[in-house]
Scaffold this motif. Structure first.
Motif, PDB file in Angstrom:
ATOM      1  N   GLY A 127       0.828  -1.200   0.000  1.00 22.88           N
ATOM      2  CA  GLY A 127       0.000   0.000   0.000  1.00 22.88           C
ATOM      3  C   GLY A 127       0.859   1.245   0.000  1.00 22.88           C
ATOM      4  N   PRO A 128       0.219   2.411  -0.072  1.00 24.36           N
ATOM      5  CA  PRO A 128       0.962   3.675  -0.053  1.00 24.36           C
ATOM      6  C   PRO A 128       1.784   3.827   1.226  1.00 24.36           C
ATOM      7  N   GLY A 147       2.648   0.811 -10.044  1.00 27.59           N
ATOM      8  CA  GLY A 147       2.853   1.644  -8.871  1.00 27.59           C
ATOM      9  C   GLY A 147       4.092   2.508  -8.978  1.00 27.59           C
ATOM     10  N   VAL A 148       4.418   3.157  -7.855  1.00 28.00           N
ATOM     11  CA  VAL A 148       5.564   4.066  -7.797  1.00 28.00           C
ATOM     12  C   VAL A 148       6.311   3.837  -6.490  1.00 28.00           C
ATOM     13  N   GLU A 177       7.804  -1.065 -14.662  1.00 24.65           N
ATOM     14  CA  GLU A 177       8.866  -1.677 -15.450  1.00 24.65           C
ATOM     15  C   GLU A 177      10.273  -1.298 -15.006  1.00 24.65           C
ATOM     16  N   ASP A 178      10.425  -0.457 -13.991  1.00 25.86           N
ATOM     17  CA  ASP A 178      11.761  -0.138 -13.491  1.00 25.86           C
ATOM     18  C   ASP A 178      12.278  -1.277 -12.623  1.00 25.86           C
ATOM     19  N   ASN A 198      -0.314   2.413  -4.219  1.00 21.10           N
ATOM     20  CA  ASN A 198      -0.406   0.950  -4.275  1.00 21.10           C
ATOM     21  C   ASN A 198       0.576   0.448  -5.317  1.00 21.10           C
ATOM     22  N   THR A 199       1.381  -0.527  -4.931  1.00 17.17           N
ATOM     23  CA  THR A 199       2.470  -0.983  -5.791  1.00 17.17           C
ATOM     24  C   THR A 199       2.530  -2.503  -5.810  1.00 17.17           C
TER      25      THR A 199
END
Length: 154
Positions: free
Chosen positions: A40-41, A60-61, A78-79, A101-102
């Motif tokens: 989650g964030p 996500g980030v 994709e990183d 959210n990731t």
């Protein structure tokens, strides 16, 4: 690993450099070793003792901050990251947390490298050494330039 997810993971890996250089069999083997993390964030990704992982952001980030709080990197879909997570706590120079959210794919680095050892270009691109990764990237760029110069001109 849930076998129903394998085709989805493999098809995603096929779009990510340097995994796009691997044959289907190697991708299948790698996909079977993935840990899928849903965060989650503002969740922190912590360094585990005696473990080195490579992460790929599916969605996500993620943000990496230096210990003084300044931004080190902001990463998205994709990183790939985790090359410096092998350092011990006294050398661990940044924190990692999610912005939203990731969904992450986490690979055990040692197992991953064993899976790609027969593919030197891929192994070099995933090396812990920044110098080795940069050389692999330069080599890949040189190959693209050489191929482009062989194309017929119009």
């Amino acid at each position: 690993m849930n076998n129903e997810l394998l085709p989805n993971i493999v098809s995603f890996l096929q779009t990510i450099s340097p995994f796009d250089l691997l044959p289907q069999t190697a991708l299948n083997d790698i996909a079977q070793t993935v840990d899928i993390l849903l965060l989650g964030p503002e969740e922190t990704i912590s360094h585990e003792d005696n473990a080195t992982h490579l992460y790929i952001i599916r969605t996500g980030v993620v943000q990496q901050n230096n210990l003084d709080g300044t931004l080190r990197a902001k990463l998205g879909s994709e990183d790939i990251f985790g090359f410096n997570l092998q350092q011990n706590d006294s050398e661990f120079g940044y924190s990692i947390f999610t912005i939203e959210n990731t969904l992450l794919y986490r690979f055990d680095y040692t197992s991953l490298m064993a899976s790609v050892e027969a593919y030197p270009q891929v192994a070099s691109s995933l090396a812990l050494s920044l110098k080795t990764r940069l050389r692999a990237q330069d080599s890949k760029q040189d190959n693209r330039t050489a191929c482009a110069s062989k194309l017929p001109s119009s």
